[in-house]
Design a protein around this motif. Structure first.
Motif, PDB file in Angstrom:
ATOM      1  N   ARG A 296       0.849  -1.195   0.000  1.00 19.25           N
ATOM      2  CA  ARG A 296       0.000   0.000   0.000  1.00 19.25           C
ATOM      3  C   ARG A 296       0.879   1.237   0.000  1.00 19.25           C
ATOM      4  NH1 ARG A 296      -1.859   3.005   4.419  1.00 19.25           N
ATOM      5  NH2 ARG A 296      -3.705   4.287   4.018  1.00 19.25           N
TER       6      ARG A 296
ATOM      7  N   ILE B  49       1.383  -2.711 -13.352  1.00 21.77           N
ATOM      8  CA  ILE B  49       1.640  -1.410 -12.747  1.00 21.77           C
ATOM      9  C   ILE B  49       3.058  -0.978 -13.091  1.00 21.77           C
ATOM     10  CG2 ILE B  49       2.362  -2.426 -10.546  1.00 21.77           C
ATOM     11  CD1 ILE B  49       1.135   0.030  -9.152  1.00 21.77           C
TER      12      ILE B  49
ATOM     13  N   ILE C 295      -3.540  10.419  -2.726  1.00 24.97           N
ATOM     14  CA  ILE C 295      -4.042   9.238  -3.436  1.00 24.97           C
ATOM     15  C   ILE C 295      -3.447   7.978  -2.808  1.00 24.97           C
ATOM     16  CG2 ILE C 295      -4.100   8.014  -5.642  1.00 24.97           C
ATOM     17  CD1 ILE C 295      -3.944  10.749  -7.011  1.00 24.97           C
ATOM     18  N   GLU C 296      -4.295   6.993  -2.533  1.00 27.53           N
ATOM     19  CA  GLU C 296      -3.862   5.724  -1.968  1.00 27.53           C
ATOM     20  C   GLU C 296      -3.996   4.618  -3.019  1.00 27.53           C
ATOM     21  OE1 GLU C 296      -5.633   4.691   1.716  1.00 27.53           O
ATOM     22  OE2 GLU C 296      -5.520   6.721   2.542  1.00 27.53           O
ATOM     23  N   VAL C 297      -2.984   3.781  -3.109  1.00 26.48           N
ATOM     24  CA  VAL C 297      -3.006   2.654  -4.041  1.00 26.48           C
ATOM     25  C   VAL C 297      -2.562   1.405  -3.285  1.00 26.48           C
ATOM     26  CG1 VAL C 297      -2.134   1.695  -6.198  1.00 26.48           C
ATOM     27  CG2 VAL C 297      -2.427   4.174  -5.970  1.00 26.48           C
ATOM     28  N   SER C 298      -3.345   0.347  -3.390  1.00 20.12           N
ATOM     29  CA  SER C 298      -2.989  -0.936  -2.792  1.00 20.12           C
ATOM     30  C   SER C 298      -2.991  -1.990  -3.896  1.00 20.12           C
ATOM     31  CB  SER C 298      -3.994  -1.310  -1.696  1.00 20.12           C
ATOM     32  OG  SER C 298      -3.661  -2.558  -1.123  1.00 20.12           O
ATOM     33  N   PHE C 299      -1.921  -2.769  -3.978  1.00 18.10           N
ATOM     34  CA  PHE C 299      -1.819  -3.754  -5.053  1.00 18.10           C
ATOM     35  C   PHE C 299      -1.056  -4.984  -4.578  1.00 18.10           C
ATOM     36  CE2 PHE C 299       1.661  -0.743  -5.376  1.00 18.10           C
ATOM     37  CZ  PHE C 299       2.778  -1.536  -5.522  1.00 18.10           C
TER      38      PHE C 299
ATOM     39  N   LEU D  67      -1.460   2.249 -14.087  1.00 22.78           N
ATOM     40  CA  LEU D  67      -2.124   0.962 -13.872  1.00 22.78           C
ATOM     41  C   LEU D  67      -2.598   0.436 -15.219  1.00 22.78           C
ATOM     42  CD1 LEU D  67      -4.294   1.887 -10.738  1.00 22.78           C
ATOM     43  CD2 LEU D  67      -1.957   0.997 -10.816  1.00 22.78           C
TER      44      LEU D  67
END
Length: 336
Positions: A291, A313, A298-302, A327
């Protein structure tokens, strides 16, 4: 997680009255609420990734007694009473402690591995209703109860389990101030065992070193951390451990100075060349997923393994030094 109970006993260590009540009888595990409560306590210990690990030292008297019991030479209740008596004497000398019950359980997991578990259940105060009747007058009141046991789902601050086949110890404990010094009553006092980092501490140590080295050498820290997590997860799935050198090669494959810096930092933090990690810790979301939060909010979890796969990504640094995240190959988006 399956837990089968063989025996259990509860000893009361009442610090308010300075009296310990050492039971001479086992708990009745035919009583479903009792059985369920003890099973839940044991299950949480088996599933813990916060526990440290250790072994009894040589010529350890308690290790001999535990081994004799596990091989049928000694009785369960007297052994547990002796341990409870020692713990009572120690916590009696500690500052600001609460009355505590000591639960000891002999149990097995789903693989028929046998354990002896020691659990310190700190009493708490709770309010309950009280119904009384005087003649025809029924009244309901609120009263305070002391020495209420912790909930079965509550995380315990002090416990230890000893594995029967090799006497390996897993434990969690909190420091108690005794004679001006912080003491861990279970591992340092009762068990007198060695101490190794928990799975969670090991993973945290690795991620801290990777992030530090990446930032110092101008690498993308988010990408480096996702590579590290993916490598750890992949290796531990196969063999319950990972190579420190292998991780450095994977994460910093394009920078020899960064690899050397990682090795130096790992040596300083006493990270072994072959790092053992419990699979249960790696199965958690905090390892499988990565994360990130940008300075724009902006938050991105992958999934961690996607960090090294440009098909899903991709991180890039623009000429002005700003970072772009792209993405890719998204079939659908769900709002949450």
């Amino acid at each position: 997680m399956i837990v089968r109970l063989n025996k259990a006993v509860l000893h009361v260590l009442d610090l308010d009255s300075a009296v310990s009540v050492l039971s001479k009888a086992e708990l009745d595990l035919e009583e479903k609420p009792v059985k369920s409560y003890v099973q839940s306590i044991c299950r949480k210990a088996l599933g813990s990734t916060d526990c440290r690990h250790g072994n009894f030292g040589t010529d350890n008297a308690l290790a001999t007694k535990v081994s004799r019991y596990l091989h049928g030479a000694d009785e369960f209740v007297p052994l547990t009473a002796e341990m409870a008596g020692f713990v009572f004497g120690e916590i009696q000398r500690a500052d600001g402690v609460k009355s505590t019950d000591m639960l000891v359980a002999d149990f097995m997991d789903g693989d028929d591995t046998r354990y002896l578990g020691l659990f310190l259940l700190e009493g708490k105060k709770a309010f309950v209703h009280d119904v009384s009747q005087a003649g025809s007058m029924v009244s309901c009141d609120i009263v305070r109860r002391y020495g209420v046991l912790p909930a079965a789902t509550q995380k315990l601050a002090s416990w230890a389990i000893v594995r029967a086949d090799n006497l390996e110890i897993s434990y969690v404990d909190k420091p108690r101030s005794i004679d001006g010094q912080d003491v861990l009553v279970l591992p340092e006092g009762l068990l007198q065992c060695s101490s190794e980092a928990s799975a969670r501490e090991t993973i945290d140590c690795v991620t801290e070193i990777v992030e530090q080295v990446a930032e110092e050498h101008g690498a993308n820290a988010a990408l480096a951390l996702s590579k590290a997590k993916a490598y750890v997860a992949e290796q531990v799935d196969e063999q319950d451990s990972f190579s420190r050198d292998g991780l450095a090669e994977k994460v910093f494959e394009d920078s020899e100075p960064a690899r050397k810096a990682f090795e130096t930092a790992a040596e300083v933090r006493h990270l072994p060349e072959r790092v053992a990690v419990d699979r249960r810790a790696v199965a958690q979301k905090r390892v499988r997923c990565h994360r990130i939060v940008t300075d724009t909010g902006i938050e991105v979890s992958f999934p961690a393994e996607y960090g090294d796969d440009p098909e899903f990504i991709q991180f890039s640094t623009e000429e002005n030094g700003l970072i772009s995240i792209e993405l890719k190959n998204i079939g659908s988006i769900e709002n949450k």
